[in-house]
Design a protein around this motif. Structure first.
Motif, short mmCIF file in Angstrom:
data_model
loop_
_atom_site.label_atom_id
_atom_site.label_comp_id
_atom_site.label_asym_id
_atom_site.label_seq_id
_atom_site.Cartn_x
_atom_site.Cartn_y
_atom_site.Cartn_z
N MET A 388 -26.33 -30.83 -23.90
CA MET A 388 -25.60 -32.06 -24.14
C MET A 388 -24.12 -31.74 -24.27
O MET A 388 -23.74 -30.92 -25.10
CB MET A 388 -26.11 -32.75 -25.41
CG MET A 388 -25.64 -34.19 -25.57
SD MET A 388 -26.38 -34.99 -27.02
CE MET A 388 -25.56 -34.09 -28.34
N GLY A 389 -23.32 -32.34 -23.44
CA GLY A 389 -21.89 -32.10 -23.48
C GLY A 389 -21.51 -30.66 -23.21
O GLY A 389 -20.54 -30.15 -23.75
N GLY A 390 -22.27 -29.98 -22.37
CA GLY A 390 -21.98 -28.59 -22.03
C GLY A 390 -22.50 -27.59 -23.04
O GLY A 390 -22.37 -26.38 -22.85
N ALA A 391 -23.09 -28.05 -24.14
CA ALA A 391 -23.61 -27.16 -25.18
C ALA A 391 -25.13 -27.19 -25.16
O ALA A 391 -25.75 -28.19 -24.84
CB ALA A 391 -23.10 -27.58 -26.55
N ILE A 392 -25.73 -26.03 -25.49
CA ILE A 392 -27.17 -25.92 -25.60
C ILE A 392 -27.57 -25.99 -27.07
O ILE A 392 -27.06 -25.22 -27.89
CB ILE A 392 -27.68 -24.60 -24.98
CG1 ILE A 392 -27.35 -24.58 -23.47
CG2 ILE A 392 -29.18 -24.45 -25.19
CD1 ILE A 392 -27.75 -23.28 -22.79
N PHE A 393 -28.46 -26.90 -27.40
CA PHE A 393 -28.88 -27.09 -28.78
C PHE A 393 -30.16 -26.34 -29.06
O PHE A 393 -31.11 -26.38 -28.27
CB PHE A 393 -29.06 -28.58 -29.09
CG PHE A 393 -27.77 -29.34 -29.21
CD1 PHE A 393 -27.23 -29.62 -30.45
CD2 PHE A 393 -27.09 -29.74 -28.07
CE1 PHE A 393 -26.04 -30.30 -30.57
CE2 PHE A 393 -25.88 -30.43 -28.17
CZ PHE A 393 -25.36 -30.71 -29.42
N LYS A 394 -30.18 -25.64 -30.20
CA LYS A 394 -31.35 -24.87 -30.60
C LYS A 394 -32.36 -25.78 -31.29
O LYS A 394 -32.06 -26.91 -31.68
CB LYS A 394 -30.93 -23.74 -31.54
CG LYS A 394 -29.95 -22.75 -30.90
CD LYS A 394 -29.53 -21.69 -31.91
CE LYS A 394 -28.53 -20.72 -31.29
NZ LYS A 394 -28.08 -19.70 -32.26
N ASN A 395 -33.56 -25.24 -31.49
CA ASN A 395 -34.62 -26.01 -32.13
C ASN A 395 -34.23 -26.46 -33.54
O ASN A 395 -34.57 -27.56 -33.98
CB ASN A 395 -35.92 -25.21 -32.20
CG ASN A 395 -36.60 -25.12 -30.84
OD1 ASN A 395 -36.39 -25.99 -29.98
ND2 ASN A 395 -37.40 -24.10 -30.62
N LYS A 396 -33.52 -25.59 -34.26
CA LYS A 396 -33.13 -25.95 -35.63
C LYS A 396 -32.17 -27.14 -35.65
O LYS A 396 -32.20 -27.96 -36.58
CB LYS A 396 -32.51 -24.75 -36.36
CG LYS A 396 -31.17 -24.30 -35.81
CD LYS A 396 -30.59 -23.18 -36.68
CE LYS A 396 -29.19 -22.79 -36.19
NZ LYS A 396 -28.60 -21.72 -37.05
N ASP A 397 -31.32 -27.25 -34.61
CA ASP A 397 -30.41 -28.40 -34.52
C ASP A 397 -31.20 -29.69 -34.26
O ASP A 397 -30.89 -30.74 -34.83
CB ASP A 397 -29.40 -28.20 -33.38
CG ASP A 397 -28.54 -26.96 -33.60
OD1 ASP A 397 -28.11 -26.74 -34.74
OD2 ASP A 397 -28.32 -26.21 -32.62
N ILE A 398 -32.20 -29.57 -33.41
CA ILE A 398 -33.04 -30.73 -33.08
C ILE A 398 -33.83 -31.17 -34.30
O ILE A 398 -33.91 -32.37 -34.61
CB ILE A 398 -33.98 -30.38 -31.92
CG1 ILE A 398 -33.17 -30.03 -30.66
CG2 ILE A 398 -34.93 -31.55 -31.63
CD1 ILE A 398 -33.99 -29.44 -29.55
#
Length: 490
Positions: A388-398
């Protein structure tokens, strides 16, 4: 046996010490309205109601700051400090309302918490007219929103709290996570520069489109700080001016955008990043989509032009969590009210002065949902990172986004049920609670001096918990409850 923060004397000393620095900042903030008496000499009789609370708060803060503790600051300590700081700030801020406006303690505390948290729900308007208040109190009310918009802890950090781990923990505990600069002191200074710049700009714009100077100063502070309290009972509708409404919407949007985006657009002159920011795009995409729905519902009531105008203003007031209004929302239909509730729950950008769940969490949850649907159509071995927006989100962020959203909705429903028990309809109760917990300030009339005590307490807790993004307040409450149970056993 589980040990909590309040089990250790050294932990308590650490909380007291860091809270002291914040109270020093609060003391300084409280005496600033006195400067207004230079221009309004007949209001010098009110100086004592700012001078004494401010000086006493500063002295108490100075004494607390001398307390020593060899425990290093952890995030749990910071959550306790931030939770207490906002409760105490509302208490100190309520004193001028009690003695000048003659409000009861509960009503004064409500007004002060609403102002500092950037909510904008008010005890004035029906029984107590805000238009009869002296200018020094009106300024204080607006100034609280301006200070609260950027954060009480951020105010103290600029001059009183030394850079370091403790400052960083407090910064995070107040609901902020962005780092514009590598160091926290530099980040804080940049945020203040942006905030001051937009404050001056907003005052000038309001003045240019015909608003008196005193009104311009106050409405800029409440608009940019997304507090939304006005000098008039009918808010921005008092001016009957479309240019003033446009300036107000402009300031609301500025307040609802992440400060790091402002920094890249203004200081780095990378304007393309403003329009490429996920939260910025989501603000307008979601905002306009829901505003169109509201507009169609209002056309039958106001006509095409006025219907769309009211939908546009109230819609952006809701999603930016400002709370300015140009209409009597109690007269609106269920579709329009429900649409505003959705916008108030979503809120503005993370790292801004806005409240609610925040656009980044909503966008992340929608992205996860989209990926889940796409992945179900692909082979099981397919790896699909959440981007999202060029960044990869980890499971903990989700997980954090999902958990926060669930907890947020849970408290929203709980508060709504309490208001329903007081005799208000389900939709109206949800509206008022969403406004309080999202730190918005739009009201359909439930908030008033005649609201039963339990209703006022429910909304106060909603404003407090919403401003600190719930988790710090839960840590605070759980520690207090554990401490009380422990005392009972002893």
């Amino acid at each position: 046996m589980v040990r909590t923060l309040l089990n250790r004397k050294k932990d308590i000393m650490l909380v007291i010490r860091n809270l002291g620095a914040i109270l020093q900042g609060l003391g300084i903030v409280t005496v600033i309205p006195i400067l207004l008496t230079y221009f309004y000499r007949d209001e010098m009789i009110y100086i004592q109601y700012f001078l004494f609370p401010g000086v006493i708060t500063f002295i108490i803060g100075s004494l607390m700051k001398k307390v020593r503790s060899d425990v290093s600051m952890q995030i749990r300590h910071a959550m306790m400090v931030s939770s207490l700081a906002w409760l105490i700030s509302a208490l100190v801020g309520s004193i001028p309302f009690m003695f000048i406006a003659k409000l009861s303690f509960v009503n004064s505390y409500f007004e002060s918490m609403s102002a500092f948290s950037g909510t904008g729900l008010t005890m004035f308007g029906k029984i107590y007219s805000v238009e009869t208040l002296p200018k020094i109190l009106l300024f204080w009310r607006s100034f609280e929103q301006w200070v609260g918009g950027i954060g009480i802890i951020l105010v103290a950090m600029i001059v009183l709290i030394r850079p370091g781990v403790a400052a960083a923990r407090l910064y995070i505990a107040e609901g902020r996570g962005e780092r514009i600069k590598p160091s926290l002191p530099s980040t804080v200074k940049v945020i203040w520069k942006i905030y001051f710049f937009y404050t001056i700009l907003g005052i000038l714009l309001f003045f240019i489109v015909g608003m008196p100077l005193f009104d311009s100063i106050n409405h800029c502070m409440t608009g940019l700080g997304t507090g939304g309290m006005s000098l008039y009972n009918d808010s921005i509708a008092h001016y009957h001016s479309f240019p003033i409404e446009i300036v107000a919407v402009f300031l609301m949007i500025l307040g609802a955008i992440n400060f790091s985006v402002h920094y890249r657009a203004i200081f780095k002159r990378r304007f393309k990043e403003l329009f490429g920011d996920v939260q910025f795009k989501a603000l307008f995409m979601i905002g306009f989509f829901v505003i169109i729905i509201i507009g169609f519902d209002l056309i039958s009531k106001y006509g095409i032009i006025e219907g769309l105008r009211n939908a546009f203003f109230q819609g952006f007031s809701a999603i930016t969590c400002c709370g300015f209004s140009t209409a009597n929302l109690a007269e609106w239909g269920e579709i329009a009210k429900s649409s505003l509730i959705i916008l108030m729950i979503i809120g503005g950008g993370a790292g801004s002065t806005a409240g609610a769940i925040k656009l980044v969490r909503i966008a992340l949850i929608l992205t996860v949902l989209k990926n889940h649907i796409k992945k179900s159509l692909l082979p099981n071995s397919t790896v699909m990172p959440v981007k999202m927006g060029g960044a990869i989100f980890k499971n903990k962020d989700i997980i954090e986004a999902l958990l926060f959203t669930i907890v947020y909705i849970g408290f929203l429903l709980g508060g709504s049920f309490i208001l329903m028990q007081l005799g208000h309809g389900a939709l109206n109760s949800m509206f008022e609670m969403a406004s309080a917990q999202g730190n918005v300030g739009l009201s359909i009339g439930i908030t008033s001096p005649t609201l039963p005590l339990i209703g006022k307490i429910t909304l106060i807790l909603g404003m407090w918990m919403g401003r600190l993004e719930i988790i710090p307040t839960l840590v605070f409450i759980s520690n207090i409850l554990f401490f009380l149970r422990r005392k009972e056993k002893i």
